[in-house]
Write a protein that holds these residues in place. Structure first.
Motif, PDB file in Angstrom:
ATOM      1  N   SER A  18     -44.884  -6.296   1.420  1.00  0.00           N
ATOM      2  CA  SER A  18     -45.313  -5.226   0.507  1.00  0.00           C
ATOM      3  C   SER A  18     -44.963  -3.855   1.063  1.00  0.00           C
ATOM      4  O   SER A  18     -44.523  -2.963   0.320  1.00  0.00           O
ATOM      5  CB  SER A  18     -46.822  -5.326   0.237  1.00  0.00           C
ATOM      6  OG  SER A  18     -47.567  -5.107   1.420  1.00  0.00           O
ATOM      7  N   ARG A  19     -45.128  -3.675   2.394  1.00  0.00           N
ATOM      8  CA  ARG A  19     -44.784  -2.395   3.022  1.00  0.00           C
ATOM      9  C   ARG A  19     -43.272  -2.143   2.951  1.00  0.00           C
ATOM     10  O   ARG A  19     -42.828  -1.013   2.693  1.00  0.00           O
ATOM     11  CB  ARG A  19     -45.234  -2.398   4.496  1.00  0.00           C
ATOM     12  CG  ARG A  19     -46.747  -2.337   4.690  1.00  0.00           C
ATOM     13  CD  ARG A  19     -47.298  -0.929   4.448  1.00  0.00           C
ATOM     14  NE  ARG A  19     -46.682   0.051   5.318  1.00  0.00           N
ATOM     15  CZ  ARG A  19     -47.082   0.333   6.565  1.00  0.00           C
ATOM     16  NH1 ARG A  19     -48.109  -0.337   7.074  1.00  0.00           N
ATOM     17  NH2 ARG A  19     -46.469   1.250   7.279  1.00  0.00           N
TER      18      ARG A  19
ATOM     19  N   ALA B 168     -41.154  -3.392   0.726  1.00  0.00           N
ATOM     20  CA  ALA B 168     -40.791  -3.146  -0.674  1.00  0.00           C
ATOM     21  C   ALA B 168     -41.126  -1.712  -1.077  1.00  0.00           C
ATOM     22  O   ALA B 168     -40.333  -1.034  -1.750  1.00  0.00           O
ATOM     23  CB  ALA B 168     -41.516  -4.142  -1.583  1.00  0.00           C
ATOM     24  N   LYS B 169     -42.295  -1.224  -0.654  1.00  0.00           N
ATOM     25  CA  LYS B 169     -42.708   0.137  -0.988  1.00  0.00           C
ATOM     26  C   LYS B 169     -41.784   1.159  -0.339  1.00  0.00           C
ATOM     27  O   LYS B 169     -41.366   2.131  -0.971  1.00  0.00           O
ATOM     28  CB  LYS B 169     -44.152   0.366  -0.533  1.00  0.00           C
ATOM     29  CG  LYS B 169     -44.697   1.728  -0.930  1.00  0.00           C
ATOM     30  CD  LYS B 169     -46.161   1.879  -0.523  1.00  0.00           C
ATOM     31  CE  LYS B 169     -46.691   3.256  -0.912  1.00  0.00           C
ATOM     32  NZ  LYS B 169     -48.099   3.435  -0.495  1.00  0.00           N
ATOM     33  N   ALA B 170     -41.444   0.960   0.941  1.00  0.00           N
ATOM     34  CA  ALA B 170     -40.571   1.894   1.656  1.00  0.00           C
ATOM     35  C   ALA B 170     -39.164   1.909   1.044  1.00  0.00           C
ATOM     36  O   ALA B 170     -38.539   2.969   0.902  1.00  0.00           O
ATOM     37  CB  ALA B 170     -40.498   1.532   3.135  1.00  0.00           C
ATOM     38  N   GLU B 171     -38.653   0.724   0.689  1.00  0.00           N
ATOM     39  CA  GLU B 171     -37.321   0.650   0.082  1.00  0.00           C
ATOM     40  C   GLU B 171     -37.303   1.301  -1.293  1.00  0.00           C
ATOM     41  O   GLU B 171     -36.308   1.931  -1.673  1.00  0.00           O
ATOM     42  CB  GLU B 171     -36.872  -0.810  -0.024  1.00  0.00           C
ATOM     43  CG  GLU B 171     -36.497  -1.409   1.334  1.00  0.00           C
ATOM     44  CD  GLU B 171     -36.065  -2.859   1.239  1.00  0.00           C
ATOM     45  OE1 GLU B 171     -36.462  -3.524   0.238  1.00  0.00           O
ATOM     46  OE2 GLU B 171     -35.350  -3.332   2.151  1.00  0.00           O
ATOM     47  N   PHE B 172     -38.404   1.158  -2.031  1.00  0.00           N
ATOM     48  CA  PHE B 172     -38.503   1.802  -3.341  1.00  0.00           C
ATOM     49  C   PHE B 172     -38.471   3.326  -3.194  1.00  0.00           C
ATOM     50  O   PHE B 172     -37.757   4.026  -3.929  1.00  0.00           O
ATOM     51  CB  PHE B 172     -39.797   1.366  -4.041  1.00  0.00           C
ATOM     52  CG  PHE B 172     -40.025   2.020  -5.376  1.00  0.00           C
ATOM     53  CD1 PHE B 172     -39.299   1.625  -6.485  1.00  0.00           C
ATOM     54  CD2 PHE B 172     -40.965   3.036  -5.507  1.00  0.00           C
ATOM     55  CE1 PHE B 172     -39.507   2.235  -7.719  1.00  0.00           C
ATOM     56  CE2 PHE B 172     -41.170   3.655  -6.733  1.00  0.00           C
ATOM     57  CZ  PHE B 172     -40.440   3.252  -7.845  1.00  0.00           C
ATOM     58  N   GLU B 173     -39.240   3.863  -2.246  1.00  0.00           N
ATOM     59  CA  GLU B 173     -39.256   5.314  -2.006  1.00  0.00           C
ATOM     60  C   GLU B 173     -37.895   5.796  -1.523  1.00  0.00           C
ATOM     61  O   GLU B 173     -37.434   6.884  -1.899  1.00  0.00           O
ATOM     62  CB  GLU B 173     -40.339   5.668  -0.972  1.00  0.00           C
ATOM     63  CG  GLU B 173     -41.757   5.430  -1.440  1.00  0.00           C
ATOM     64  CD  GLU B 173     -42.122   6.297  -2.632  1.00  0.00           C
ATOM     65  OE1 GLU B 173     -41.617   7.449  -2.714  1.00  0.00           O
ATOM     66  OE2 GLU B 173     -42.883   5.832  -3.494  1.00  0.00           O
TER      67      GLU B 173
ATOM     68  N   LYS C 130     -35.571   6.132  -4.440  1.00  0.00           N
ATOM     69  CA  LYS C 130     -35.884   7.333  -5.210  1.00  0.00           C
ATOM     70  C   LYS C 130     -35.252   8.566  -4.571  1.00  0.00           C
ATOM     71  O   LYS C 130     -34.678   9.417  -5.248  1.00  0.00           O
ATOM     72  CB  LYS C 130     -37.405   7.520  -5.319  1.00  0.00           C
ATOM     73  CG  LYS C 130     -38.057   6.609  -6.350  1.00  0.00           C
ATOM     74  CD  LYS C 130     -39.573   6.700  -6.315  1.00  0.00           C
ATOM     75  CE  LYS C 130     -40.089   8.085  -6.607  1.00  0.00           C
ATOM     76  NZ  LYS C 130     -41.565   8.136  -6.622  1.00  0.00           N
TER      77      LYS C 130
END
Length: 518
Positions: A440-441, A443-448, A451
């Protein structure tokens, strides 16, 4: 002799049910009901009524209404359906038809799969079960509505196109917008004509003169079913100022997808309401752009300005909407003098020192200023990039590096976790919990990070687009409307010797005394 009932079969399939099992299809409903009628001596087939693609919750269906009219005039006196849900999925209305309306009209109602026949006395358990069945049929509508809303929201959040129809300039493939080259060419033409000085009405008339099909006619020519034909005033619908403006205002042409503009309150109330702008979902870079962002922003600026066409022409004046009185701030208007000279002057009666200048003089001043500015920017473009623009780009790069490093560290920790599990240093439950946490961490970092990459790309593309505009007008020999609107935000005239020119790209390039136009 037993009565022979004049029997109609009613078939219905909603769009939400089209993907369900084959047995619910219209053809299978028909076959099953016809077999049922043929097996009965007291039923004579008279008519078929079929609503394909209509929700069971809404009883305002064309074929259903025809059937009720036939029942009222005595053409039929028996209705047969596959099951209660084909009649409807609105608990209150379905019960009303079964318990009150049909009996009052003298209509025999048969639901084959529910073993229901209004001519047969119902047992206590059947009287209890039938309303429960109808209630569950409505529950199915509610559950389907919630699922559809969730799926659509997921698609919106991930930049997927969820409409059945798309705008002029694109086609749909696998829920993604794909540029239609033929229509995209017309879209670019419309934007260019606006920048060149045409208003929306003139653009529409010009396209009609060229024989260019308007969006609705274009879709029909491509085999797409038209939703409405009421825009036609003749044999063929034409371009109008409204259809042109819709294209000029739509951010879809720069790759930005805005969806969910309207919504309904619930499955019970299908009326559509416009959402507040703050609730809209905007997904940038969701598809290939047809228009550059700089061109789009210039056109949005033009649409806000007070512009009018010159006499006996379909184009606005060169300076229309851009020249203001430096003393009172009001727009300057064109006026022709007896000597055929054209002036721009302030008409504000309360202005103590009205700005006034010959159009010829203003053209000369603005053209020389813009030519000088263009030359300086092209010659010294890198040194002239504003420090705050570069600073924002550097900050973006640092943030991206930090996130990329964070992803690497998390993946490294996740790999060590596997070794700990293999060496029995942690339990299976702890491993699963921590592995999911790292996932989850990451995925969140890759999403940011994605962006920020998009922001960086947009910043660099914006600078490149602006440089391309400078290259385009470098060899200009005279001031044109398109040149003016591309580089100028506002011109203030205090007197014929005092003019202030506000340049458009002050947020990218340094506008010192040599590069500005004062």
């Amino acid at each position: 002799m037993d009565k022979i009932y004049k029997t109609a079969i009613y078939l219905r399939l909603s769009r939400d049910e089209e993907g369900e099992r084959e047995s619910i299809s219209i053809s299978n409903q028909r076959e099953m009901l016809m077999n049922f009628i043929e097996s009965r001596n007291d039923l004579q087939f008279v008519a078929e009524y079929s609503d394909d693609g209509y929700s069971g919750y809404d009883f305002n269906r064309p074929e259903f209404n025809k059937m009720i009219k036939s029942a009222e005039d005595g053409t039929i006196d028996c209705i047969v359906v596959k099951d209660f849900s084909r009649l409807g999925r609105n608990f209150q209305k379905t019960e009303e038809f079964m318990q009150r309306i049909f009996p009052k009209m003298g209509i025999r109602f048969i639901s084959v799969h529910d073993f229901y026949d209004s001519n047969r006395e119902q047992s206590a358990s059947e009287r209890l079960a039938n309303p429960i069945i109808n209630l569950m049929n409505e529950y199915h509508v509610m559950e389907t509505s919630q699922k559809v809303r969730s799926v659509l929201e997921y698609y919106r959040q991930n930049g997927k196109f969820i409409g059945n129809r798309t705008v002029f300039g694109y086609t749909i493939k696998d829920k993604q917008l794909v540029v239609d080259p033929e229509a995209a060419k017309i879209v670019r033409m419309i934007f260019n004509l606006k920048i060149d000085g045409m208003n929306q009405q003139a653009i529409g008339e010009y396209l009609n003169e060229l024989g260019v099909s308007c969006p609705m006619e274009y879709k029909i020519e491509k085999g797409v079913k038209a939703v409405t034909m009421h825009f036609r005033t003749g044999e063929k619908a034409l371009w109008s100022s409204v259809s042109v403006r819709r294209i000029l205002e739509n951010p879809i042409y720069i790759g930005t997808l805005i969806q969910g503009k309207t919504t309904s309150l619930s499955y019970r109330d299908r009326r559509r309401f416009k959402k507040d702008p703050s609730e809209l979902t905007a997904f940038e870079n969701s598809h290939e752009a047809i228009i550059s962002e700089t061109t789009f922003l210039i056109v949005q600026d033009l649409l806000k300005r007070d512009t009018s066409c010159g006499k006996n022409t379909n184009k606005v004046h060169t300076f229309s909407g851009f020249v203001y009185c430096g003393n009172c701030g009001k727009v300057l208007y064109h006026r022709h003098s007896k000597g055929q000279n054209t002036f721009l002057e302030c008409r504000n009666k309360e202005c103590f020192c009205k700005g006034r200048i010959k159009e010829e003089i203003l053209k000369d001043v603005v053209f020389k200023t813009l030519k000088k500015h263009i030359g300086l920017v092209l010659k010294h473009s890198e040194p002239m990039i504003k420090s705050d623009f570069m600073q924002n780009l550097n900050i973006t790069n640092l943030e991206l590096k930090e996130l990329e490093n964070q992803v690497r560290q998390l993946k490294k920790s996740q790999a060590n976790l596997i070794l700990k599990k293999e060496n029995s240093m942690i339990s299976e439950n702890d491993y699963t919990e921590m592995h999911d946490f790292y996932n989850s961490r990451i995925a969140k970092a890759e999403f940011e990070a994605d962006k920020i990459r998009n922001v960086k790309i947009r910043m660099l593309e914006c600078a490149d687009e602006v440089k391309n505009q400078y290259q385009k007008y470098f060899g200009s020999s005279e001031l044109t409307r398109s040149m003016l609107v591309t580089f100028t935000e506002k011109i203030e005239v205090f007197s014929k010797t005092k003019i202030k020119i506000h340049l458009r790209y002050e947020d990218i390039f340094k506008m010192d005394g040599d590069a500005s136009g004062t």
